[in-house]
Design a protein around this motif. Structure first.
Motif, PDB file in Angstrom:
ATOM      1  N   MET A  40      -9.757   2.334   1.957  1.00 13.29           N
ATOM      2  CA  MET A  40      -8.660   2.678   1.061  1.00 13.29           C
ATOM      3  C   MET A  40      -7.539   1.649   1.172  1.00 13.29           C
ATOM      4  N   VAL A  41      -6.960   1.282   0.039  1.00 10.54           N
ATOM      5  CA  VAL A  41      -5.772   0.422   0.026  1.00 10.54           C
ATOM      6  C   VAL A  41      -4.627   1.170  -0.634  1.00 10.54           C
ATOM      7  N   GLY A  42      -3.415   0.751  -0.320  1.00 11.39           N
ATOM      8  CA  GLY A  42      -2.254   1.344  -0.963  1.00 11.39           C
ATOM      9  C   GLY A  42      -1.832   2.681  -0.404  1.00 11.39           C
ATOM     10  N   PHE A  43      -2.278   3.023   0.817  1.00 15.15           N
ATOM     11  CA  PHE A  43      -1.825   4.276   1.425  1.00 15.15           C
ATOM     12  C   PHE A  43      -0.308   4.203   1.624  1.00 15.15           C
ATOM     13  N   PRO A  44       0.411   5.314   1.452  1.00 18.44           N
ATOM     14  CA  PRO A  44       1.872   5.284   1.558  1.00 18.44           C
ATOM     15  C   PRO A  44       2.363   4.571   2.823  1.00 18.44           C
ATOM     16  N   GLY A  45       3.289   3.640   2.598  1.00 16.12           N
ATOM     17  CA  GLY A  45       3.874   2.896   3.710  1.00 16.12           C
ATOM     18  C   GLY A  45       3.064   1.712   4.167  1.00 16.12           C
ATOM     19  N   GLU A  46       1.896   1.450   3.553  1.00 15.06           N
ATOM     20  CA  GLU A  46       1.075   0.308   3.975  1.00 15.06           C
ATOM     21  C   GLU A  46       1.823  -0.998   3.718  1.00 15.06           C
ATOM     22  N   THR A  47       2.178  -1.677   4.790  1.00 18.48           N
ATOM     23  CA  THR A  47       2.914  -2.937   4.681  1.00 18.48           C
ATOM     24  C   THR A  47       1.939  -4.099   4.500  1.00 18.48           C
ATOM     25  N   GLU A  48       2.489  -5.266   4.204  1.00 18.54           N
ATOM     26  CA  GLU A  48       1.638  -6.453   4.101  1.00 18.54           C
ATOM     27  C   GLU A  48       0.950  -6.732   5.434  1.00 18.54           C
TER      28      GLU A  48
ATOM     29  N   GLN B  18       5.894   4.908  -1.066  1.00 21.45           N
ATOM     30  CA  GLN B  18       4.654   4.827  -1.833  1.00 21.45           C
ATOM     31  C   GLN B  18       4.472   3.378  -2.319  1.00 21.45           C
ATOM     32  N   VAL B  19       3.271   2.866  -2.202  1.00 17.14           N
ATOM     33  CA  VAL B  19       2.985   1.469  -2.538  1.00 17.14           C
ATOM     34  C   VAL B  19       2.921   1.304  -4.063  1.00 17.14           C
ATOM     35  N   ARG B  20       3.573   0.267  -4.574  1.00 16.85           N
ATOM     36  CA  ARG B  20       3.572   0.014  -6.018  1.00 16.85           C
ATOM     37  C   ARG B  20       2.147  -0.234  -6.518  1.00 16.85           C
ATOM     38  N   SER B  21       1.852   0.226  -7.714  1.00 16.58           N
ATOM     39  CA  SER B  21       0.492   0.165  -8.242  1.00 16.58           C
ATOM     40  C   SER B  21      -0.017  -1.265  -8.351  1.00 16.58           C
ATOM     41  N   GLU B  22       0.854  -2.198  -8.747  1.00 10.57           N
ATOM     42  CA  GLU B  22       0.399  -3.576  -8.895  1.00 10.57           C
ATOM     43  C   GLU B  22       0.044  -4.196  -7.532  1.00 10.57           C
TER      44      GLU B  22
ATOM     45  N   ALA C 108      -1.079  -2.400  -4.905  1.00 10.60           N
ATOM     46  CA  ALA C 108      -2.332  -1.759  -4.500  1.00 10.60           C
ATOM     47  C   ALA C 108      -3.518  -2.368  -5.238  1.00 10.60           C
ATOM     48  N   ARG C 109      -3.353  -2.666  -6.518  1.00 14.56           N
ATOM     49  CA  ARG C 109      -4.446  -3.271  -7.290  1.00 14.56           C
ATOM     50  C   ARG C 109      -4.827  -4.639  -6.722  1.00 14.56           C
ATOM     51  N   GLU C 110      -3.836  -5.428  -6.329  1.00 17.95           N
ATOM     52  CA  GLU C 110      -4.111  -6.742  -5.767  1.00 17.95           C
ATOM     53  C   GLU C 110      -4.838  -6.611  -4.429  1.00 17.95           C
ATOM     54  N   ARG C 111      -4.431  -5.667  -3.608  1.00 18.59           N
ATOM     55  CA  ARG C 111      -5.112  -5.461  -2.329  1.00 18.59           C
ATOM     56  C   ARG C 111      -6.553  -4.987  -2.556  1.00 18.59           C
ATOM     57  N   ASN C 112      -6.746  -4.161  -3.556  1.00 19.83           N
ATOM     58  CA  ASN C 112      -8.092  -3.719  -3.905  1.00 19.83           C
ATOM     59  C   ASN C 112      -8.966  -4.921  -4.271  1.00 19.83           C
TER      60      ASN C 112
END
Length: 450
Positions: free
Chosen positions: A318-326, A363-367, A369-373
């Protein structure tokens, strides 16, 4: 005779539930329809693991009502359990039946048989939803993987449902209830029936498969030992003549030394381990309330690879979990890169109502999260290509699925690779195949021993 059509959304467990519903409707004399447009009753067996899954169900309901306005729509499954009033408000819905009452679907539909009146004259939809944690029945029937009915292969058999874990992002325990197991003798009965019908590989699955038997720890006699997942696997091998057993997803803490050894040494078990990860960052795993740490997980994966050098090893991430930092994402990426995965299922976090993670800050911004995906999907593709290239020149077993374009046959290798096999071969046959090259998404080869 009333006609029905079942449409399933989501995971193998939902598909197994749908197959069981079909079985019960057939037993009551209902006749299946190939398309929703042709049916008097349409049953939508829904998923709710993401917001997109909910949207898919709503879109399907509206489309079916538009195309077949006089059909009765019954919505069941996880979305129906989670948000029954929301579902009932959609056009064309006659019944909303949660997982708590799913075993009653055939009876609910049969009660209306012969008394159909125009939908516009009906009262508000019937809602059948109760306490899912009081639900003890396991509804399941084999689900067949096929291109056509005559080429049905690799049935999936659900042997466990529900989950006792409480991952902070997951709505599944709230909509499927506590972990419960299909009794061993019932599993063996289903497997034997599939073998008698000619099937050569069976996939056993569940919501939390490795917990099979834990709820059966109330033995008939005091001296009876507790039942564990490994006991079920051994029983299938010892008490049926099934040629190949494949395990679906098993949590890392349930890949015990005993299970790893069993899969490694038994030729009748497919060399395939799907081990959900979610994140390689320890801090993210803790916020997820997962029950293992990255080093525990890595230890299991390395043991599997050591015992099974050519096995497929996959994971959910999973990517983009709340608070997931770089920095945490980079931990995740580097951890995945360090392990011998052959494929990944990469998901973007979706907030689910009622789960602790939905209320977490940052909460991680959608854009983002999409890039991390995208980054992880590219990494997964690189790993998969390297694994496929490693297979070139090797001879491995594969089961045939269907003929393609008249001059090749689709197959699946023991270690979970799509195979394009030269020539026409009947479906549902095990063949030894020499891998000669890679394709866009799999491998190709020739039969060595037919």
């Amino acid at each position: 005779m009333s006609t029905f059509h079942v449409q399933n959304f989501g995971c193998r467990a939902t598909q197994a539930d749908g197959a069981a519903l079909e079985r019960r409707l057939l037993e009551r004399g209902f006749r299946p329809a190939d398309e929703a447009q042709e049916a008097e009753i349409v049953i939508l067996n829904t998923c709710t693991v993401t917001a997109a899954a909910d949207q898919d169900a709503r879109s399907a309901i509206r489309r079916i009502h538009r195309q077949n306005p006089q059909c009765r729509i019954l919505v069941t499954g996880c979305y129906a359990q989670r948000a029954p009033d929301e579902v009932a408000a959609l056009p064309g819905v006659r019944w909303v039946v949660g997982n708590s009452h799913k075993q009653e679907v055939a009876g609910i539909v049969a009660a209306d048989r012969g008394s159909f009146v125009p939908l516009e004259k009906l009262r508000a939809p019937q809602i059948h939803v109760g306490d899912i944690f009081a639900h003890t029945e396991l509804l399941a029937a084999p689900v067949f993987e096929a291109r056509t009915h005559s080429e049905r292969t690799r049935p999936n058999l659900k042997v466990q449902d529900g989950c006792d874990n409480r991952c902070s992002f997951c709505v599944i325990p709230a909509v499927r209830g506590q972990s419960r197991s299909l009794r061993r003798d019932d599993v063996l009965k289903e497997v034997r029936a599939l073998v008698e019908a000619g099937y050569r590989e069976v996939v056993i699955s569940g919501i939390n498969l490795g917990r099979w038997g834990r709820d059966l720890d109330r033995p008939q006699r005091f001296e009876d030992p507790p039942q564990r997942f490994e006991d079920l696997v051994e029983a299938i091998l010892e008490r049926t003549t099934l040629e190949r057993l494949r395990l679906s997803s098993v949590e890392p803490m349930d890949w015990t030394e005993r299970l790893i050894g069993l899969v490694a040494r038994e030729n009748r078990i497919a060399k395939h381990a799907h081990v959900p990860l979610q994140s390689g960052s320890d801090r993210v795993l803790r916020r997820m309330h997962r029950r293992y740490r990255p080093w525990h997980y890595a230890e299991r994966i390395h043991k599997i690879r050591e015992r099974m050098p050519l096995a497929a090893i996959g994971a959910d991430v999973m990517v983009g979990f709340p608070g997931e930092t770089e920095a945490e994402f980079e931990e995740n990426r580097a951890f995945i890169a360090s392990l011998p995965f052959t494929y990944l299922h990469v998901f973007t976090y979706s907030a689910r109502p009622g789960t602790p993670a939905a209320t977490l800050p940052n909460q991680v911004r959608s854009e983002v999260a999409r890039e991390r995906n995208r980054v992880l999907r590219e990494l997964a593709a690189e790993k998969n290509l390297a694994f496929r290239r490693q297979m070139v020149g090797r001879t491995i077993p594969a089961i045939t699925l269907s003929v393609q374009n008249g001059d090749s046959t689709e197959a699946l290798t023991d270690n979970y690779l799509k195979l394009r096999l030269a020539g026409k071969h009947a479906a549902n046959r095990w063949l030894d195949v020499r891998v000669d090259g890679v394709t866009a998404d799999g491998v190709e080869g020739l039969v060595i021993e037919d």
